[in-house]
Design an enzyme around this catalytic site. Structure first.
Site, PDB file in Angstrom:
ATOM      1  N   THR A 279       0.844  -1.195   0.000  1.00 54.71           N
ATOM      2  CA  THR A 279       0.000   0.000   0.000  1.00 54.71           C
ATOM      3  C   THR A 279       0.881   1.248   0.000  1.00 54.71           C
ATOM      4  O   THR A 279       2.110   1.157   0.010  1.00 54.71           O
ATOM      5  CB  THR A 279      -0.917   0.054   1.238  1.00 54.71           C
ATOM      6  OG1 THR A 279      -0.121   0.352   2.395  1.00 54.71           O
ATOM      7  CG2 THR A 279      -1.651  -1.265   1.443  1.00 54.71           C
ATOM      8  N   ARG A 280       0.230   2.421   0.022  1.00 55.55           N
ATOM      9  CA  ARG A 280       0.972   3.684   0.054  1.00 55.55           C
ATOM     10  C   ARG A 280       1.248   4.140   1.490  1.00 55.55           C
ATOM     11  O   ARG A 280       1.711   5.264   1.719  1.00 55.55           O
ATOM     12  CB  ARG A 280       0.182   4.764  -0.714  1.00 55.55           C
ATOM     13  CG  ARG A 280       1.046   5.946  -1.178  1.00 55.55           C
ATOM     14  CD  ARG A 280       0.257   6.875  -2.085  1.00 55.55           C
ATOM     15  NE  ARG A 280      -0.904   7.448  -1.413  1.00 55.55           N
ATOM     16  CZ  ARG A 280      -0.886   8.561  -0.673  1.00 55.55           C
ATOM     17  NH1 ARG A 280       0.246   9.233  -0.493  1.00 55.55           N
ATOM     18  NH2 ARG A 280      -1.995   9.013  -0.122  1.00 55.55           N
ATOM     19  N   LYS A 281       1.019   3.269   2.464  1.00 55.96           N
ATOM     20  CA  LYS A 281       1.314   3.600   3.858  1.00 55.96           C
ATOM     21  C   LYS A 281       2.804   3.385   4.113  1.00 55.96           C
ATOM     22  O   LYS A 281       3.221   2.539   4.899  1.00 55.96           O
ATOM     23  CB  LYS A 281       0.475   2.747   4.798  1.00 55.96           C
ATOM     24  CG  LYS A 281      -1.014   3.060   4.735  1.00 55.96           C
ATOM     25  CD  LYS A 281      -1.815   2.170   5.675  1.00 55.96           C
ATOM     26  CE  LYS A 281      -3.297   2.477   5.596  1.00 55.96           C
ATOM     27  NZ  LYS A 281      -4.092   1.577   6.475  1.00 55.96           N
ATOM     28  N   THR A 282       3.596   4.180   3.411  1.00 51.34           N
ATOM     29  CA  THR A 282       5.050   4.061   3.476  1.00 51.34           C
ATOM     30  C   THR A 282       5.635   5.228   4.269  1.00 51.34           C
ATOM     31  O   THR A 282       4.942   6.179   4.608  1.00 51.34           O
ATOM     32  CB  THR A 282       5.640   4.044   2.060  1.00 51.34           C
ATOM     33  OG1 THR A 282       5.065   5.128   1.304  1.00 51.34           O
ATOM     34  CG2 THR A 282       5.326   2.735   1.340  1.00 51.34           C
TER      35      THR A 282
ATOM     36  N   HIS B 196       4.954  -4.246   4.884  1.00 50.55           N
ATOM     37  CA  HIS B 196       6.001  -3.221   4.959  1.00 50.55           C
ATOM     38  C   HIS B 196       5.917  -2.335   6.193  1.00 50.55           C
ATOM     39  O   HIS B 196       6.821  -1.550   6.450  1.00 50.55           O
ATOM     40  CB  HIS B 196       5.991  -2.345   3.705  1.00 50.55           C
ATOM     41  CG  HIS B 196       4.670  -1.688   3.411  1.00 50.55           C
ATOM     42  ND1 HIS B 196       4.327  -0.458   3.901  1.00 50.55           N
ATOM     43  CD2 HIS B 196       3.619  -2.101   2.673  1.00 50.55           C
ATOM     44  CE1 HIS B 196       3.114  -0.136   3.470  1.00 50.55           C
ATOM     45  NE2 HIS B 196       2.660  -1.117   2.722  1.00 50.55           N
TER      46      HIS B 196
END
Length: 295
Positions: free
Chosen positions: A142-145, A281
């Site tokens: 996901t874009r939860k980086t 991640h």
């Protein structure tokens, strides 16, 4: 684990090396006192892998030491498995250069390699888990980086063999609940997204009911994310939606929301085209590496 085609480093954009320079500026903003102590004599150091996992992040490690004026010789390839064995450590690479520069790059390089390898390892393990459960679709991150570290984290997912999903807000138009509420309706939000993004950009809509899924599909969404459904509820909804729209509209179904390696098998369902999760991640264990000056 290795990518089947090409060199993974070829994925990286032209500007990525400037991030390494910024990491150095953060880690040594003024004087390198420890470097003064050891001086500039030429030495070698060995990179040891001390816990099992997939090696990922080689280009970042290389560039850290290139900017420090050192040379890296690898004994394993990107994507290969690090197995320390009974000894508890495996020689993964040799780094040579001025001793103060070896120590200057040590922690920046190790932190990056450990984190990237941890993500690759978790990504691969989760992918293996759902394949064993019979899933044939796409597993995605996901874009939860981490801000400023996204490139490394997305790279780790890819080395681990999973889809990086969208890399940023410019990669795809994802309309979540806040977008829908702010615009007024799913239909209006999709129409606006299609108008401004044109044909190159896919539009994805997050929904929490079959009714909203139908509205999104009717409006022309390319992907519909069924968010925070239970495992059984997801299977019922996905099957119903696919049957209802069969032969009428082309779209993909995605599921997301709270999926982890502990519960993900309950969501395995081949009416779902994409399973996305941040658990591959966020908060994953690092692969343990150390760099020791040879003596």
């Amino acid at each position: 684990m290795a990518l089947q085609h090409g060199n993974p480093a070829d994925l990286l954009p032209v500007h990525w090396k400037s991030q390494i320079t910024a990491w150095f500026a953060e880690d040594t903003p003024s004087f390198d006192y420890g470097g003064f102590v050891v001086g500039d004599s030429p030495r070698t150091a060995t990179l040891y892998g001390k816990s099992p996992g997939i090696l990922a992040g080689v280009p970042f490690f290389d560039e850290v030491f290139a900017q420090a004026g050192c040379i890296v010789q690898w004994h394993l390839k990107e994507g290969e498995f690090v197995d320390p064995g009974p000894s508890g450590k495996l020689a993964v690479a040799t780094v040579s250069g001025p001793v103060r520069k070896l120590l200057l790059g040590e922690r920046v390089a190790l932190n990056t390699l450990s984190r990237c390898s941890g993500i690759a390892t978790k990504s691969h393990a989760t992918d293996v888990l759902i394949r064993k459960a019979g899933y044939t679709g796409i597993l995605a991150g996901t874009r939860k980086t981490t801000p400023g570290f996204r490139l490394v984290e997305k790279y780790g997912m890819i080395i681990g063999g999973v889809d990086g999903h969208r890399h940023d807000l410019s990669s795809m138009t994802m309309l979540k609940d806040n977008h829908i509420w702010a615009r007024g309706s799913i239909t209006e939000a999709v129409r606006a997204a299609k108008t401004i993004g044109g044909f190159p950009l896919k539009v994805e809509v997050e929904v929490d009911s079959e009714k909203d899924a139908d509205e999104a599909i009717e409006a022309g969404a390319d992907i519909v994310m069924l968010d925070n459904f239970s495992g059984e509820g997801l299977k019922i909804a996905a099957s119903s939606i696919k049957q209802r729209w069969a032969g009428k509209k082309q779209f993909l179904l995605e599921c997301s929301g709270g999926l982890t390696s502990d519960n993900i098998k309950a969501y395995v369902n081949n009416d779902i085209d994409i399973i996305s999760t941040s658990s591959i991640h966020q908060g994953v264990p690092h692969v343990d590496f150390s760099l020791k000056i040879d003596h």
